[in-house]
Design a protein around this motif. Sequence first.
Motif, PDB file in Angstrom:
ATOM      1  N   LEU A   1      50.934  53.557  42.202  1.00 47.50           N
ATOM      2  CA  LEU A   1      49.577  53.018  42.191  1.00 47.50           C
ATOM      3  C   LEU A   1      49.489  51.725  42.993  1.00 47.50           C
ATOM      4  O   LEU A   1      48.549  51.524  43.773  1.00 47.50           O
ATOM      5  CB  LEU A   1      49.132  52.780  40.747  1.00 47.50           C
ATOM      6  CG  LEU A   1      47.723  52.217  40.543  1.00 47.50           C
ATOM      7  CD1 LEU A   1      46.672  53.163  41.125  1.00 47.50           C
ATOM      8  CD2 LEU A   1      47.461  51.967  39.070  1.00 47.50           C
ATOM      9  N   VAL A   2      50.474  50.855  42.827  1.00 50.90           N
ATOM     10  CA  VAL A   2      50.504  49.594  43.570  1.00 50.90           C
ATOM     11  C   VAL A   2      50.501  49.854  45.072  1.00 50.90           C
ATOM     12  O   VAL A   2      49.749  49.222  45.833  1.00 50.90           O
ATOM     13  CB  VAL A   2      51.737  48.759  43.168  1.00 50.90           C
ATOM     14  CG1 VAL A   2      51.977  47.621  44.160  1.00 50.90           C
ATOM     15  CG2 VAL A   2      51.566  48.194  41.762  1.00 50.90           C
ATOM     16  N   LEU A   3      51.321  50.786  45.518  1.00 62.20           N
ATOM     17  CA  LEU A   3      51.416  51.071  46.951  1.00 62.20           C
ATOM     18  C   LEU A   3      50.129  51.683  47.485  1.00 62.20           C
ATOM     19  O   LEU A   3      49.683  51.354  48.593  1.00 62.20           O
ATOM     20  CB  LEU A   3      52.607  51.989  47.225  1.00 62.20           C
ATOM     21  CG  LEU A   3      53.978  51.446  46.795  1.00 62.20           C
ATOM     22  CD1 LEU A   3      55.072  52.448  47.121  1.00 62.20           C
ATOM     23  CD2 LEU A   3      54.274  50.103  47.438  1.00 62.20           C
ATOM     24  N   ASP A   4      49.520  52.590  46.701  1.00 61.57           N
ATOM     25  CA  ASP A   4      48.217  53.142  47.101  1.00 61.57           C
ATOM     26  C   ASP A   4      47.209  52.026  47.326  1.00 61.57           C
ATOM     27  O   ASP A   4      46.476  52.009  48.324  1.00 61.57           O
ATOM     28  CB  ASP A   4      47.674  54.075  46.013  1.00 61.57           C
ATOM     29  CG  ASP A   4      48.321  55.455  46.029  1.00 61.57           C
ATOM     30  OD1 ASP A   4      49.026  55.776  47.007  1.00 61.57           O
ATOM     31  OD2 ASP A   4      48.111  56.207  45.064  1.00 61.57           O
ATOM     32  N   GLU A   5      47.150  51.096  46.385  1.00 57.80           N
ATOM     33  CA  GLU A   5      46.178  50.010  46.485  1.00 57.80           C
ATOM     34  C   GLU A   5      46.440  49.124  47.698  1.00 57.80           C
ATOM     35  O   GLU A   5      45.504  48.688  48.381  1.00 57.80           O
ATOM     36  CB  GLU A   5      46.203  49.182  45.201  1.00 57.80           C
ATOM     37  CG  GLU A   5      45.645  49.931  44.000  1.00 57.80           C
ATOM     38  CD  GLU A   5      45.753  49.154  42.703  1.00 57.80           C
ATOM     39  OE1 GLU A   5      45.168  49.601  41.703  1.00 57.80           O
ATOM     40  OE2 GLU A   5      46.434  48.106  42.685  1.00 57.80           O
ATOM     41  N   MET A   6      47.695  48.869  47.989  1.00 59.74           N
ATOM     42  CA  MET A   6      48.025  47.996  49.120  1.00 59.74           C
ATOM     43  C   MET A   6      47.604  48.608  50.450  1.00 59.74           C
ATOM     44  O   MET A   6      47.046  47.917  51.312  1.00 59.74           O
ATOM     45  CB  MET A   6      49.518  47.672  49.115  1.00 59.74           C
ATOM     46  CG  MET A   6      49.947  46.765  47.978  1.00 59.74           C
ATOM     47  SD  MET A   6      51.720  46.367  47.978  1.00 59.74           S
ATOM     48  CE  MET A   6      51.825  45.247  49.385  1.00 59.74           C
TER      49      MET A   6
ATOM     50  N   GLU B   1      55.403  41.226  42.564  1.00 56.65           N
ATOM     51  CA  GLU B   1      54.412  40.492  41.784  1.00 56.65           C
ATOM     52  C   GLU B   1      53.266  41.396  41.342  1.00 56.65           C
ATOM     53  O   GLU B   1      52.757  41.279  40.223  1.00 56.65           O
ATOM     54  CB  GLU B   1      53.882  39.304  42.601  1.00 56.65           C
ATOM     55  CG  GLU B   1      54.927  38.197  42.750  1.00 56.65           C
ATOM     56  CD  GLU B   1      54.418  36.997  43.517  1.00 56.65           C
ATOM     57  OE1 GLU B   1      53.572  37.187  44.430  1.00 56.65           O
ATOM     58  OE2 GLU B   1      54.850  35.872  43.208  1.00 56.65           O
ATOM     59  N   ARG B   2      52.852  42.312  42.202  1.00 57.50           N
ATOM     60  CA  ARG B   2      51.811  43.271  41.822  1.00 57.50           C
ATOM     61  C   ARG B   2      52.313  44.203  40.723  1.00 57.50           C
ATOM     62  O   ARG B   2      51.563  44.552  39.800  1.00 57.50           O
ATOM     63  CB  ARG B   2      51.369  44.074  43.050  1.00 57.50           C
ATOM     64  CG  ARG B   2      50.434  43.319  43.993  1.00 57.50           C
ATOM     65  CD  ARG B   2      50.055  44.224  45.165  1.00 57.50           C
ATOM     66  NE  ARG B   2      49.081  43.610  46.042  1.00 57.50           N
ATOM     67  CZ  ARG B   2      47.873  44.128  46.326  1.00 57.50           C
ATOM     68  NH1 ARG B   2      47.496  45.276  45.764  1.00 57.50           N
ATOM     69  NH2 ARG B   2      47.050  43.517  47.142  1.00 57.50           N
TER      70      ARG B   2
ATOM     71  N   GLY C   1      57.987  51.971  55.221  1.00 55.56           N
ATOM     72  CA  GLY C   1      56.790  52.514  55.855  1.00 55.56           C
ATOM     73  C   GLY C   1      55.515  51.898  55.321  1.00 55.56           C
ATOM     74  O   GLY C   1      54.589  51.586  56.082  1.00 55.56           O
ATOM     75  N   VAL C   2      55.449  51.706  54.006  1.00 53.49           N
ATOM     76  CA  VAL C   2      54.278  51.051  53.421  1.00 53.49           C
ATOM     77  C   VAL C   2      54.159  49.624  53.943  1.00 53.49           C
ATOM     78  O   VAL C   2      53.072  49.168  54.323  1.00 53.49           O
ATOM     79  CB  VAL C   2      54.360  51.059  51.876  1.00 53.49           C
ATOM     80  CG1 VAL C   2      53.289  50.162  51.278  1.00 53.49           C
ATOM     81  CG2 VAL C   2      54.215  52.484  51.352  1.00 53.49           C
ATOM     82  N   ALA C   3      55.288  48.900  53.975  1.00 56.29           N
ATOM     83  CA  ALA C   3      55.261  47.527  54.490  1.00 56.29           C
ATOM     84  C   ALA C   3      54.788  47.497  55.937  1.00 56.29           C
ATOM     85  O   ALA C   3      53.999  46.633  56.334  1.00 56.29           O
ATOM     86  CB  ALA C   3      56.646  46.898  54.362  1.00 56.29           C
TER      87      ALA C   3
END
Length: 472
Positions: free
Chosen positions: A120-125, A85-86, A28-30
Amino acid sequence: MKTIVEPERHTPIVDEADVVVAGGGLSGVAAAVAAGRNKAETILLERNGFLGGVATAGLMASIGNYFFDHKGELVIRGIALEMVERLAKKGGTSSGWKIPSPMVGGTLSKIAFDPEVLKLVLDEMVEEAGVNVLFHTMVTDTILKENQLNGIIIENKSGRQAILAKNIVDTTGDADIAAKAGAPFNYNPPGFDTLNFRLGNVDMQKTYEYFKEYPEEYSPLVGRDNAPDPRGFEENWLKRGIFFFPHYGGKVFRLIQDAIKKGEYTPQKGTCIDLDAFCIDGLAWNKTATIVTGIFQIDNLNALEISKAEMEGRKWCFYAAEFLKKYMPGFENAFIIGTAQDLGVRWSRWIRGEYIFTRKDVEESTRFSDVIGVGTTKQGAYDIPYRVILPQKVDNLLVASGKSASTEPRGLLRGMARGCIILGQAAGTAAALSTKMETTPRKLDVRELQRTLLNQGVYLGDASRLKELGLA
């Protein structure tokens, strides 16, 4: 069954969007990030208060390392590569993760990560992609006109509301939107579910030293979960700080099996079986270990069965943790720092799409003209066709969870990197392009989709393959 008749009501339309993505797991994030980056007004809905799905709420805190093909080439790229990588850049996984797996001559089977860093990474993306996110939100119904999906009904703290959308991506993991819209699907209970847990204060250097002294305790596990041999296990720990004890390793681990013979531990408690599976994913720098053990065989569409399994599962998490403290070297002072918010569901509903992807397609590395990404095996890379995310009979809908895609057997594309994220990126891109071109995902020009995916860094084949597809 007794029923009540609900009065007619007028549901407010609170928003309209180009693309709505339902389900905030990795697929879903992707999908949401891809749609947002392709200039679509995008809304992402998630029932929890954070993103990541099975990877975070389910504490399945490792990504299978299928990024490299049998020639050692990095073939899973795009958003999947970007996520890892993030993570590495923020210290959420090893900076030395980018090597092949044992399946193709390397050593790193799984890329363990810190689930809090991943959140946190997913929030930022999604924020960077301009995606609007609604947490604590469930989809309760669909808005259909004949076979065209025009929106959804949601419920959250703000009440019952409607969102209209030009295209919708179903990444619920249960194909909830597809089912509510009347798309054909399969469902074959029971599922195989696990409630994972996470331990802190684990001295995995001591655990490593035990296997160093008794390598025969690890050697029989080669081949399970794409596991490395003892040399690879040692290299991953000493060079990368990643610890991996493969799923069902406990079935052949002497310390565990001797304790079972003595009656000091049992692999079955209540309705949970295989409590001696004991997959362990660990990170050196934060002294944590994620434990995957035990199976519940339940109907994953039955709320009562799910609830009972989650309550029972928490008991067995503490039971298994106490056992590890007593018997596993390095776990003597460990303690539970988290039990999974959600059951790890391996299978649920899956759609009947425009194409049914099969194990034969994987084994024979079948080529598809509508390829949207590749997966990897020992023999080579195989194409994943666009049609597996196109449900039959319902337009303006794509179904991009790896568990829910059109495959036989079920769950053939459920891996995080070589399934879910690839499907999500393709679905979000297709939804955005379909909106822009005023067409449906089913009628979308596949070559335009492929060109856009290539521009986003997705690997669709080598130079000769791209030329064959008319993309080079």
